[in-house]
Design a protein around this motif. Structure first.
Motif, PDB file in Angstrom:
ATOM      1  N   PRO A 129       0.801  -1.236   0.000  1.00  0.00           N
ATOM      2  CA  PRO A 129       0.000   0.000   0.000  1.00  0.00           C
ATOM      3  C   PRO A 129       0.826   1.276   0.000  1.00  0.00           C
ATOM      4  O   PRO A 129       0.404   2.291  -0.562  1.00  0.00           O
ATOM      5  N   ASP A 130       2.016   1.261   0.612  1.00  0.00           N
ATOM      6  CA  ASP A 130       2.840   2.475   0.652  1.00  0.00           C
ATOM      7  C   ASP A 130       3.174   2.963  -0.754  1.00  0.00           C
ATOM      8  O   ASP A 130       3.271   4.172  -0.995  1.00  0.00           O
ATOM      9  N   TRP A 131       3.377   2.030  -1.682  1.00  0.00           N
ATOM     10  CA  TRP A 131       3.678   2.438  -3.054  1.00  0.00           C
ATOM     11  C   TRP A 131       2.482   3.159  -3.665  1.00  0.00           C
ATOM     12  O   TRP A 131       2.632   4.199  -4.293  1.00  0.00           O
ATOM     13  N   SER A 132       1.301   2.594  -3.466  1.00  0.00           N
ATOM     14  CA  SER A 132       0.106   3.196  -4.043  1.00  0.00           C
ATOM     15  C   SER A 132      -0.200   4.552  -3.415  1.00  0.00           C
ATOM     16  O   SER A 132      -0.693   5.463  -4.101  1.00  0.00           O
ATOM     17  N   TYR A 133       0.079   4.707  -2.126  1.00  0.00           N
ATOM     18  CA  TYR A 133      -0.211   5.992  -1.484  1.00  0.00           C
ATOM     19  C   TYR A 133       0.659   7.115  -2.046  1.00  0.00           C
ATOM     20  O   TYR A 133       0.290   8.293  -1.953  1.00  0.00           O
ATOM     21  N   GLY A 134       1.797   6.770  -2.625  1.00  0.00           N
ATOM     22  CA  GLY A 134       2.589   7.788  -3.300  1.00  0.00           C
ATOM     23  C   GLY A 134       1.807   8.417  -4.442  1.00  0.00           C
ATOM     24  O   GLY A 134       1.839   9.643  -4.633  1.00  0.00           O
ATOM     25  N   TYR A 135       1.100   7.587  -5.200  1.00  0.00           N
ATOM     26  CA  TYR A 135       0.251   8.114  -6.270  1.00  0.00           C
ATOM     27  C   TYR A 135      -0.868   8.988  -5.700  1.00  0.00           C
ATOM     28  O   TYR A 135      -1.173  10.060  -6.236  1.00  0.00           O
ATOM     29  N   PHE A 136      -1.482   8.557  -4.605  1.00  0.00           N
ATOM     30  CA  PHE A 136      -2.583   9.327  -4.023  1.00  0.00           C
ATOM     31  C   PHE A 136      -2.095  10.685  -3.503  1.00  0.00           C
ATOM     32  O   PHE A 136      -2.802  11.689  -3.628  1.00  0.00           O
ATOM     33  N   ARG A 137      -0.907  10.722  -2.904  1.00  0.00           N
ATOM     34  CA  ARG A 137      -0.358  12.015  -2.491  1.00  0.00           C
ATOM     35  C   ARG A 137      -0.181  12.933  -3.690  1.00  0.00           C
ATOM     36  O   ARG A 137      -0.535  14.115  -3.643  1.00  0.00           O
ATOM     37  N   TRP A 138       0.373  12.395  -4.756  1.00  0.00           N
ATOM     38  CA  TRP A 138       0.579  13.188  -5.977  1.00  0.00           C
ATOM     39  C   TRP A 138      -0.750  13.664  -6.539  1.00  0.00           C
ATOM     40  O   TRP A 138      -0.886  14.833  -6.931  1.00  0.00           O
ATOM     41  N   PHE A 139      -1.743  12.780  -6.573  1.00  0.00           N
ATOM     42  CA  PHE A 139      -3.027  13.130  -7.177  1.00  0.00           C
ATOM     43  C   PHE A 139      -3.699  14.273  -6.420  1.00  0.00           C
ATOM     44  O   PHE A 139      -4.200  15.228  -7.017  1.00  0.00           O
ATOM     45  N   HIS A 140      -3.734  14.178  -5.100  1.00  0.00           N
ATOM     46  CA  HIS A 140      -4.502  15.145  -4.309  1.00  0.00           C
ATOM     47  C   HIS A 140      -3.724  16.416  -3.970  1.00  0.00           C
ATOM     48  O   HIS A 140      -4.338  17.407  -3.563  1.00  0.00           O
ATOM     49  N   GLU A 141      -2.414  16.432  -4.166  1.00  0.00           N
ATOM     50  CA  GLU A 141      -1.590  17.553  -3.713  1.00  0.00           C
ATOM     51  C   GLU A 141      -2.030  18.898  -4.286  1.00  0.00           C
ATOM     52  O   GLU A 141      -2.054  19.903  -3.552  1.00  0.00           O
ATOM     53  N   PRO A 142      -2.422  19.015  -5.583  1.00  0.00           N
ATOM     54  CA  PRO A 142      -2.793  20.341  -6.101  1.00  0.00           C
ATOM     55  C   PRO A 142      -4.179  20.811  -5.660  1.00  0.00           C
ATOM     56  O   PRO A 142      -4.526  21.977  -5.903  1.00  0.00           O
ATOM     57  N   ALA A 143      -4.976  19.951  -5.054  1.00  0.00           N
ATOM     58  CA  ALA A 143      -6.338  20.331  -4.683  1.00  0.00           C
ATOM     59  C   ALA A 143      -6.309  21.389  -3.577  1.00  0.00           C
ATOM     60  O   ALA A 143      -5.464  21.341  -2.677  1.00  0.00           O
ATOM     61  N   VAL A 144      -7.253  22.318  -3.632  1.00  0.00           N
ATOM     62  CA  VAL A 144      -7.373  23.317  -2.580  1.00  0.00           C
ATOM     63  C   VAL A 144      -7.719  22.629  -1.256  1.00  0.00           C
ATOM     64  O   VAL A 144      -7.179  22.970  -0.205  1.00  0.00           O
TER      65      VAL A 144
END
Length: 359
Positions: free
Chosen positions: A135-150
């Motif tokens: 799961p830690d690998w996949s959470y890297g993608y989730f951090r990237w995805f949500h980072e630009p959101a307000v």
């Protein structure tokens, strides 16, 4: 703090008049994400807010391997851009991290538009249950995805704390609601020919839901499973004493809730558990593990039992008050949920203003 997180409907910005919700999860899927977004749209429209959805319905799709009821859209960036241009939304909310969510995210970034996102599903854990991906690998993608959101909206305080530790920022609460007029206490009209007590599960029948934990319980009575999914055939074969009813909807589903004696929620990976508050609103006490979702809803109440020993939780839940369950269930309203959502939205021009100020 109220269930709406302290926000009142009267404080909702008057400018919110056209909202675009982008989601890869949509009909004919039967899950909490779809139900949440549909209910949200109905509540917003009652407030004279126009809601448009960008969903896979508009595009060719492919089924997810091993999970064919979930289909991924094959939308092009230009087709997504044309749709959003045509809607001209004042607010853009990206509900899922799939192909459509990615396209909408890129659209906003290319144009310097503000947007919000939400975290509904533990896909890293779901993926790890099927293939050897930590799961830690996949959470890297989730951090990237949500980072630009307000802002990123999450359904429970414990999940907010967990995601914060995983490096996600700008998290705010967005709880859930239930139709307490549809899901309400009433006479027992189902299971009359089955040995009691009647233990009910409602939800997907898949590895991440730990349905087998429920079916393995050595407890008197009858176990009833409502729902479908990739593990159903194997579990029906392995647990012939259980009753599998498939998907149920509307009044039939409400009758099943009110006819059961306890609702068993064996999942350790849900982020909330819409079925938990449906059961509670029906006056049905809940047994669950003390994990994110159930513990946020049930801890400190007399409406449910939490225990690492699921059988012990069931035994205790059978002694609890149906009236207490009802009171807790009806405290989760669509109105409060929609107010939280609206207060979290960002005007699309906010990012442009921030960029101009920074320049």
């Amino acid at each position: 703090m109220d269930r709406d997180g302290g926000w009142r409907a009267a404080q909702v910005p008057a400018a919110a008049r056209r909202v675009l919700i982008v989601t890869d999860a949509w009909r004919p899927q039967t899950n909490g994400v779809v139900r949440t977004l549909e209910a949200l749209g109905r509540e917003l429209e009652r407030r004279s807010i126009e809601v448009r959805y960008l969903t896979p319905e508009r595009f060719w799709t492919l089924p997810v391997p091993t999970y064919p009821e979930i289909r991924l859209s094959l939308a092009t960036q230009s087709s997504v851009a044309a749709f959003i241009d045509g809607v001209a939304p004042q607010h853009i909310h990206i509900a899922t991290e799939g192909p459509l969510g990615l396209q909408a995210r890129q659209y906003c970034l290319d144009r310097g538009l503000a947007f919000t996102t939400s975290f509904h599903t533990r896909f890293p854990e779901y993926l790890a249950a099927r293939v050897p991906v930590h799961p830690d690998w996949s959470y890297g993608y989730f951090r990237w995805f949500h980072e630009p959101a307000v802002r990123t909206l999450v359904p429970t305080p414990s999940l907010l704390a967990e995601l914060s530790l995983r490096g996600l920022d700008n998290l705010v609460l967005w709880s859930r609601g239930v139709d307490a007029s549809r899901f309400a206490p009433g006479p027992k009209s189902r299971f009359l020919d089955l040995a009691g007590p009647h233990l009910l599960y409602v939800g997907r029948i898949a590895a991440e839901k730990s349905v087998e934990d429920f079916l393995r319980l050595d407890h008197p009575g009858t176990k009833i499973v409502v729902g479908d999914g990739p593990d159903r055939a194997a579990l029906e074969r392995d647990y012939p004493e259980a009753v599998f009813l498939g998907y149920q909807f509307g009044e039939e589903l409400a009758a099943l809730y009110r006819s059961a004696d306890v609702f068993v929620f064996p999942s350790r990976t849900d982020t909330f558990g819409n079925v938990v508050i449906e059961a509670l609103a029906s006056g049905l006490p809940v047994a669950a593990y003390p994990v994110t979702g159930p513990k946020d809803i049930l801890a400190g109440t007399q409406a449910g039992a939490l225990d690492d020993d699921l059988g012990a939780a069931v035994a205790r839940a059978l002694t609890l008050s149906r009236q207490a369950a009802r009171r807790l269930g009806e405290s989760f309203t669509y109105a409060a949920s929609a107010s939280q959502f609206l207060m979290a939205l960002a005007p699309v021009g906010q990012m442009v203003s921030q960029l101009a100020h920074a320049g």
